[in-house]
Design a protein around this motif. Structure first.
Motif, PDB file in Angstrom:
ATOM      1  N   UNK A 252       1.016  -1.214   0.149  1.00  0.00           N
ATOM      2  CA  UNK A 252      -0.025  -0.113   0.080  1.00  0.00           C
ATOM      3  C   UNK A 252       0.944   1.222  -0.174  1.00  0.00           C
ATOM      4  N   UNK A 253       0.800   2.114  -0.855  1.00  0.00           N
ATOM      5  CA  UNK A 253       1.628   3.378  -0.986  1.00  0.00           C
ATOM      6  C   UNK A 253       0.845   4.399  -1.837  1.00  0.00           C
ATOM      7  N   UNK A 254       1.628   5.508  -1.957  1.00  0.00           N
ATOM      8  CA  UNK A 254       1.187   6.711  -2.611  1.00  0.00           C
ATOM      9  C   UNK A 254       2.419   7.158  -3.608  1.00  0.00           C
ATOM     10  N   UNK A 265       7.639   8.300  -4.637  1.00  0.00           N
ATOM     11  CA  UNK A 265       6.823   7.112  -4.467  1.00  0.00           C
ATOM     12  C   UNK A 265       7.135   6.559  -3.036  1.00  0.00           C
ATOM     13  N   UNK A 266       6.221   6.374  -2.078  1.00  0.00           N
ATOM     14  CA  UNK A 266       6.365   5.863  -0.819  1.00  0.00           C
ATOM     15  C   UNK A 266       5.392   4.793  -0.807  1.00  0.00           C
ATOM     16  N   UNK A 267       5.905   3.715  -0.423  1.00  0.00           N
ATOM     17  CA  UNK A 267       5.178   2.325  -0.157  1.00  0.00           C
ATOM     18  C   UNK A 267       5.497   1.657   0.950  1.00  0.00           C
ATOM     19  N   UNK A 274       5.971  -9.023   9.481  1.00  0.00           N
ATOM     20  CA  UNK A 274       7.089  -8.070   8.954  1.00  0.00           C
ATOM     21  C   UNK A 274       6.328  -6.889   8.268  1.00  0.00           C
ATOM     22  N   UNK A 275       7.033  -5.752   8.706  1.00  0.00           N
ATOM     23  CA  UNK A 275       6.720  -4.661   7.870  1.00  0.00           C
ATOM     24  C   UNK A 275       8.170  -4.067   7.082  1.00  0.00           C
ATOM     25  N   UNK A 276       7.637  -3.442   5.820  1.00  0.00           N
ATOM     26  CA  UNK A 276       8.654  -2.890   5.134  1.00  0.00           C
ATOM     27  C   UNK A 276       8.396  -1.570   4.479  1.00  0.00           C
ATOM     28  N   UNK A 277       9.482  -0.727   4.251  1.00  0.00           N
ATOM     29  CA  UNK A 277       9.071   0.664   3.649  1.00  0.00           C
ATOM     30  C   UNK A 277      10.225   0.913   2.427  1.00  0.00           C
ATOM     31  N   UNK A 278       9.640   1.485   1.590  1.00  0.00           N
ATOM     32  CA  UNK A 278      10.419   1.960   0.313  1.00  0.00           C
ATOM     33  C   UNK A 278      10.107   3.288  -0.009  1.00  0.00           C
TER      34      UNK A 278
END
Length: 371
Positions: A252-254, A265-267, A274-278
């Motif tokens: 889920x991102x914008x 882009x942030x997702x 587990x959580x991850x972010x990019x």
């Protein structure tokens, strides 16, 4: 007997009332039978309405009797008509086209002002001024069916607006050869989408290959939904492979254009607790319409360590790239550039344990194409 001079009689009275009545033209009157014997006598009584001044410059005094001009005048002629005071008349209701008034001259000032207010209110009702441009748009401004009286475009084939018509694009953003710090390989970054301005199906793929082996590969299938003028949400799934065990994530991102035209882009991702972010930001700096410099920064974060894939918790890695491309055509542009990458925290520890570098600087060359 006093000597008579025409100069004295031709001098009219200079004082005029502020709202004086119209002057009577007596230039054509016959004065030969008039008695002027008492004209020089002072007046003793004056009526309230002031008499109009008589222009006697053209009078014939040859037949006048001047024998009694020095006597005091005691009476006033009765022929003078009373003067009408028109200073308080209301002209708002007068018909000036025909030159005739439509109301009596005795209308009071209050009645005149009321008539003027009534006419002004009628004008205001007939001409309503709208607001100037700007302000908030209506809540259904982006709804293509809002002004079709309930009829949707699917019932009218061939009448779709451009924001409802589907389009698609395939972008090969990076297809390059990389070399530096004792290693060489290839990098790939591609995406494709299909849909309209509001909803799109989006596909992404990004990977690295070093020494003939796939180091990492990330693919995503997303549904893109517009929620603001320059921004959209992206919801879907992600699949990681290469460099260890594969992983599947919910995404889920914008994505959109931040102020000053930063492509952002942030997702966020979730997989089995587990959580991850990019985070990915890039900007296009145009030297000319064809020569473009594009800086870019990427970062990855994880809430938990994943030893099977050599990933530590927290900030895992970051890469900064600088690429200069020349667009031979808008759809095809070769480029050259340089990249700097670094591992952090637990990811750096796993890399050292496998004999890999935690810092790398590489020269890249490739092509950017889309259709």
């Amino acid at each position: 007997m006093r000597k008579w001079t025409n100069r004295r009689m031709a001098r009219p009275k200079r004082t005029q009332p502020k709202a004086g009545p119209p002057q009577m033209d007596m230039s054509q009157m016959d004065h030969s039978q008039m008695d002027h014997s008492k004209m020089d006598q002072p007046q003793t009584t004056q009526p309230k309405p002031e008499q109009p001044q008589t222009d006697m410059s053209q009078m014939d005094h040859a037949q006048m009797d001047h024998s009694k001009m020095g006597q005091t005048q005691t009476n006033q002629p009765k022929a003078g008509p009373p003067q009408m005071d028109m200073s308080q008349m209301d002209h708002s209701q007068m018909n000036h086209a025909s030159g005739q008034p439509t109301q009596s001259a005795t209308t009071s000032p209050q009645q005149g002002m009321a008539g003027m207010a009534h006419s002004m209110s009628g004008t205001d009702q007939g001409m309503k001024m709208g607001p100037m441009q700007g302000g908030s748009p209506p809540p259904d401004a982006r709804n293509p069916d809002a002004y079709a009286e309930g009829t949707t475009f699917r019932n009218l084939p061939g009448n779709e607006m451009h924001d409802e018509m589907p389009f698609g694009r395939v972008l090969l953003d990076k297809f390059e050869y990389a070399k530096g710090d004792g290693e060489q390989g290839q990098n790939l970054d591609a995406e494709a989408w299909y849909g309209n301005d509001y909803n799109k199906a989006w596909f992404k793929a990004e990977g690295e290959r070093r020494g003939g082996q796939l180091q990492s590969m990330r693919t995503e299938a997303l549904w893109d939904r517009t929620f603001a003028t320059f921004w959209s949400t992206q919801l879907g799934v992600r699949h990681d492979t290469g460099g260890g065990d594969s992983r599947n994530w919910l995404a889920f991102g914008v994505r959109g254009l931040a102020p000053y035209w930063f492509d952002t882009t942030a997702t966020a991702y979730w997989s089995g607790g587990r959580l991850a972010g990019r985070f990915d930001v890039r900007y296009e700096l145009l030297f000319t319409q064809r020569l473009i410099l594009e800086p870019e920064i990427e970062a990855n974060l994880y809430s938990k360590a994943d030893p099977a894939r050599g990933l530590g918790s927290g900030l895992s890695d970051m890469e900064l790239g600088l690429r200069l491309r020349y667009e031979i055509r808008r759809q095809f542009a070769p480029y050259i550039g340089v990249t700097w990458s670094r591992n952090f925290g637990g990811t750096a520890d796993y890399a050292r344990a496998q004999g890999e570098r935690n810092k790398s600087t590489q020269i890249v060359a490739g092509v950017r194409a889309w259709f």
